[in-house]
Scaffold this motif. Structure first.
Motif, PDB file in Angstrom:
ATOM      1  N   MET F   1       0.849  -1.187   0.000  1.00  0.00           N
ATOM      2  CA  MET F   1       0.000   0.000   0.000  1.00  0.00           C
ATOM      3  C   MET F   1       0.890   1.244   0.000  1.00  0.00           C
ATOM      4  O   MET F   1       1.937   1.198   0.608  1.00  0.00           O
ATOM      5  N   PRO F   2       0.504   2.332  -0.644  1.00  0.00           N
ATOM      6  CA  PRO F   2      -0.732   2.538  -1.410  1.00  0.00           C
ATOM      7  C   PRO F   2      -0.818   1.674  -2.678  1.00  0.00           C
ATOM      8  O   PRO F   2       0.191   1.394  -3.314  1.00  0.00           O
ATOM      9  N   THR F   3      -2.068   1.285  -2.982  1.00  0.00           N
ATOM     10  CA  THR F   3      -2.368   0.566  -4.216  1.00  0.00           C
ATOM     11  C   THR F   3      -3.395   1.372  -5.004  1.00  0.00           C
ATOM     12  O   THR F   3      -4.396   1.818  -4.441  1.00  0.00           O
ATOM     13  N   ILE F   4      -3.117   1.571  -6.279  1.00  0.00           N
ATOM     14  CA  ILE F   4      -4.024   2.361  -7.117  1.00  0.00           C
ATOM     15  C   ILE F   4      -4.567   1.457  -8.232  1.00  0.00           C
ATOM     16  O   ILE F   4      -3.794   0.822  -8.947  1.00  0.00           O
ATOM     17  N   ILE F   5      -5.878   1.395  -8.334  1.00  0.00           N
ATOM     18  CA  ILE F   5      -6.532   0.574  -9.350  1.00  0.00           C
ATOM     19  C   ILE F   5      -7.151   1.493 -10.402  1.00  0.00           C
ATOM     20  O   ILE F   5      -7.908   2.401 -10.061  1.00  0.00           O
ATOM     21  N   VAL F   6      -6.783   1.260 -11.661  1.00  0.00           N
ATOM     22  CA  VAL F   6      -7.253   2.116 -12.751  1.00  0.00           C
ATOM     23  C   VAL F   6      -8.222   1.329 -13.623  1.00  0.00           C
ATOM     24  O   VAL F   6      -7.844   0.336 -14.236  1.00  0.00           O
ATOM     25  N   GLU F   7      -9.461   1.762 -13.664  1.00  0.00           N
ATOM     26  CA  GLU F   7     -10.477   1.147 -14.519  1.00  0.00           C
ATOM     27  C   GLU F   7     -10.608   1.995 -15.771  1.00  0.00           C
ATOM     28  O   GLU F   7     -11.088   3.131 -15.714  1.00  0.00           O
ATOM     29  N   GLY F   8     -10.163   1.452 -16.912  1.00  0.00           N
ATOM     30  CA  GLY F   8     -10.258   2.232 -18.142  1.00  0.00           C
ATOM     31  C   GLY F   8     -10.435   1.320 -19.337  1.00  0.00           C
ATOM     32  O   GLY F   8     -10.651   0.122 -19.182  1.00  0.00           O
ATOM     33  N   PRO F   9     -10.368   1.903 -20.542  1.00  0.00           N
ATOM     34  CA  PRO F   9     -10.428   1.088 -21.767  1.00  0.00           C
ATOM     35  C   PRO F   9      -9.062   0.437 -22.025  1.00  0.00           C
ATOM     36  O   PRO F   9      -8.109   0.691 -21.300  1.00  0.00           O
ATOM     37  N   SER F  10      -8.984  -0.379 -23.049  1.00  0.00           N
ATOM     38  CA  SER F  10      -7.703  -0.994 -23.441  1.00  0.00           C
ATOM     39  C   SER F  10      -6.719   0.074 -23.916  1.00  0.00           C
ATOM     40  O   SER F  10      -7.109   1.032 -24.588  1.00  0.00           O
ATOM     41  N   ILE F  11      -5.452  -0.104 -23.550  1.00  0.00           N
ATOM     42  CA  ILE F  11      -4.398   0.805 -24.022  1.00  0.00           C
ATOM     43  C   ILE F  11      -3.159  -0.029 -24.352  1.00  0.00           C
ATOM     44  O   ILE F  11      -3.012  -1.150 -23.876  1.00  0.00           O
ATOM     45  N   ASP F  12      -2.243   0.548 -25.172  1.00  0.00           N
ATOM     46  CA  ASP F  12      -1.030  -0.198 -25.521  1.00  0.00           C
ATOM     47  C   ASP F  12       0.013  -0.087 -24.404  1.00  0.00           C
ATOM     48  O   ASP F  12      -0.150   0.672 -23.453  1.00  0.00           O
ATOM     49  N   ILE F  13       1.083  -0.859 -24.541  1.00  0.00           N
ATOM     50  CA  ILE F  13       2.051  -0.956 -23.443  1.00  0.00           C
ATOM     51  C   ILE F  13       2.782   0.364 -23.177  1.00  0.00           C
ATOM     52  O   ILE F  13       3.113   0.682 -22.039  1.00  0.00           O
ATOM     53  N   GLU F  14       2.980   1.179 -24.203  1.00  0.00           N
ATOM     54  CA  GLU F  14       3.623   2.479 -23.989  1.00  0.00           C
ATOM     55  C   GLU F  14       2.766   3.363 -23.073  1.00  0.00           C
ATOM     56  O   GLU F  14       3.273   4.044 -22.188  1.00  0.00           O
ATOM     57  N   LYS F  15       1.460   3.334 -23.293  1.00  0.00           N
ATOM     58  CA  LYS F  15       0.550   4.127 -22.463  1.00  0.00           C
ATOM     59  C   LYS F  15       0.507   3.555 -21.041  1.00  0.00           C
ATOM     60  O   LYS F  15       0.376   4.301 -20.066  1.00  0.00           O
ATOM     61  N   ALA F  27       1.579   9.776  -6.458  1.00  0.00           N
ATOM     62  CA  ALA F  27       1.297   9.124  -5.176  1.00  0.00           C
ATOM     63  C   ALA F  27       2.499   9.199  -4.244  1.00  0.00           C
ATOM     64  O   ALA F  27       2.364   9.429  -3.032  1.00  0.00           O
ATOM     65  N   SER F  28       3.685   9.012  -4.789  1.00  0.00           N
ATOM     66  CA  SER F  28       4.902   9.066  -3.980  1.00  0.00           C
ATOM     67  C   SER F  28       5.076  10.466  -3.362  1.00  0.00           C
ATOM     68  O   SER F  28       5.380  10.608  -2.170  1.00  0.00           O
ATOM     69  N   ALA F  29       4.852  11.497  -4.171  1.00  0.00           N
ATOM     70  CA  ALA F  29       4.989  12.874  -3.682  1.00  0.00           C
ATOM     71  C   ALA F  29       3.913  13.202  -2.641  1.00  0.00           C
ATOM     72  O   ALA F  29       4.207  13.777  -1.583  1.00  0.00           O
ATOM     73  N   VAL F  30       2.677  12.815  -2.908  1.00  0.00           N
ATOM     74  CA  VAL F  30       1.578  13.177  -2.010  1.00  0.00           C
ATOM     75  C   VAL F  30       1.680  12.432  -0.674  1.00  0.00           C
ATOM     76  O   VAL F  30       1.531  13.026   0.395  1.00  0.00           O
ATOM     77  N   TYR F  31       1.958  11.131  -0.733  1.00  0.00           N
ATOM     78  CA  TYR F  31       2.015  10.351   0.511  1.00  0.00           C
ATOM     79  C   TYR F  31       3.377  10.461   1.205  1.00  0.00           C
ATOM     80  O   TYR F  31       3.526  10.022   2.349  1.00  0.00           O
ATOM     81  N   GLY F  32       4.383  11.014   0.508  1.00  0.00           N
ATOM     82  CA  GLY F  32       5.712  11.067   1.102  1.00  0.00           C
ATOM     83  C   GLY F  32       6.289   9.680   1.329  1.00  0.00           C
ATOM     84  O   GLY F  32       6.930   9.410   2.339  1.00  0.00           O
ATOM     85  N   LEU F  33       6.021   8.786   0.384  1.00  0.00           N
ATOM     86  CA  LEU F  33       6.475   7.391   0.493  1.00  0.00           C
ATOM     87  C   LEU F  33       7.306   7.033  -0.734  1.00  0.00           C
ATOM     88  O   LEU F  33       7.078   7.557  -1.818  1.00  0.00           O
ATOM     89  N   PRO F  34       8.281   6.120  -0.565  1.00  0.00           N
ATOM     90  CA  PRO F  34       9.108   5.727  -1.708  1.00  0.00           C
ATOM     91  C   PRO F  34       8.275   4.992  -2.763  1.00  0.00           C
ATOM     92  O   PRO F  34       7.332   4.264  -2.425  1.00  0.00           O
ATOM     93  N   GLY F  35       8.620   5.182  -4.035  1.00  0.00           N
ATOM     94  CA  GLY F  35       7.875   4.588  -5.137  1.00  0.00           C
ATOM     95  C   GLY F  35       7.798   3.067  -5.084  1.00  0.00           C
ATOM     96  O   GLY F  35       6.830   2.487  -5.554  1.00  0.00           O
TER      97      GLY F  35
END
Lengths: 68, 68, 68, 68, 68, 68
Positions: F1-15, F27-35
């Motif tokens: 944690m933190p865990t972020i779940i993204v619900e979206g359409p299909s995207i390619d690997i670059e995206k 998330a790292s900046a806001v929570y002050g936690l290492p990536g």
């Protein structure tokens, strides 16, 4: 938001339409919000990935012919 | 309910059986509820769809042979 | 990852410890991964927010003394 | 399963009853499954914890009197 | 949709604003979609409800002063 | 944690790479936690499984050429 996530088995596109229509109508009426801000995500879980009563749904179906 | 959702990598059906059995036993004992009302959903996430430390698990594996 | 999300009723901290211990052991053994990368999130749902069989768990309990 | 998770704002218990009733009826009809195996989880998200269009719902309401 | 759900510890409203702003900007750029259709749900998990490495975060903090 | 779940359409690997990079930085900046303790799960939802405004995204696209 509101967003409604439905975890169920695989269904055909006609049933998906009916599911989204019915859930959106209920949610729109209950929350008093227009339908266009209500989102529904349908997830289709293979019976091999669903556990009930400590066993896989996939195994249970084979044994008993149960269909849920 | 209780419903337990497991987000992990792909696993074979034997492992799915063991996962559901073990989790259901724990949940049944902890909640003091019969196993038949405990549901488990197993999700198998491709390494291309999992990010750790700002990169995709798919890329990390290629670089380092890491296996999680 | 793996991350396991448990949707259940409220429980005390001793039960939370047992839940996390048991689920982590199972997940660690099944996935063949060290326990320190396994995360568990416990959600405590008030009976007023849980629907079963078309009614709220909160109402059902009152009627029948049922305790799940 | 099926399990339906509803992410919305806070609502009173009457609306929760209507939400569970309507969603269970739709799901039962669409999946062809008895209502007693259909579960609904209602989540009530404070407007401070919901982001739309890059801002918090809590801030948006203050500015515009918008009510979703 | 897209909808992004963030499972983390409790944070103040300023951090919530920054989280929603940053995530929405990234999602809008990656998906090529306007920000107003991107939703973010922030969940604040008490350390008593989070398990890492088989133990509760709440217990770990007491022992070690660790702060995640 | 933190865990972020993204619900979206299909995207390619670059995206996917860009999505994980951007969200982890925020998330790292806001929570002050290492990536390295921040996890992201990307879900790719087929338009047939997404409901908006009471209809399926799959049907909407056909009618109007809309692309979300």
């Amino acid at each position: 938001m509101p967003t409604i996530i439905v975890e169920g088995p695989s269904i055909d596109i006609e049933k998906k339409r009916a599911l989204v229509r019915g859930i959106t109508e209920t949610a729109s009426a209950v929350y008093g919000l227009p339908g266009h801000i209500i989102h529904v995500l349908i997830r289709e879980n293979p019976p091999e990935n669903v556990g009930v009563a400590g066993g896989l749904l996939a195994d249970r179906r084979k044994e008993s012919g149960t269909d849920r």
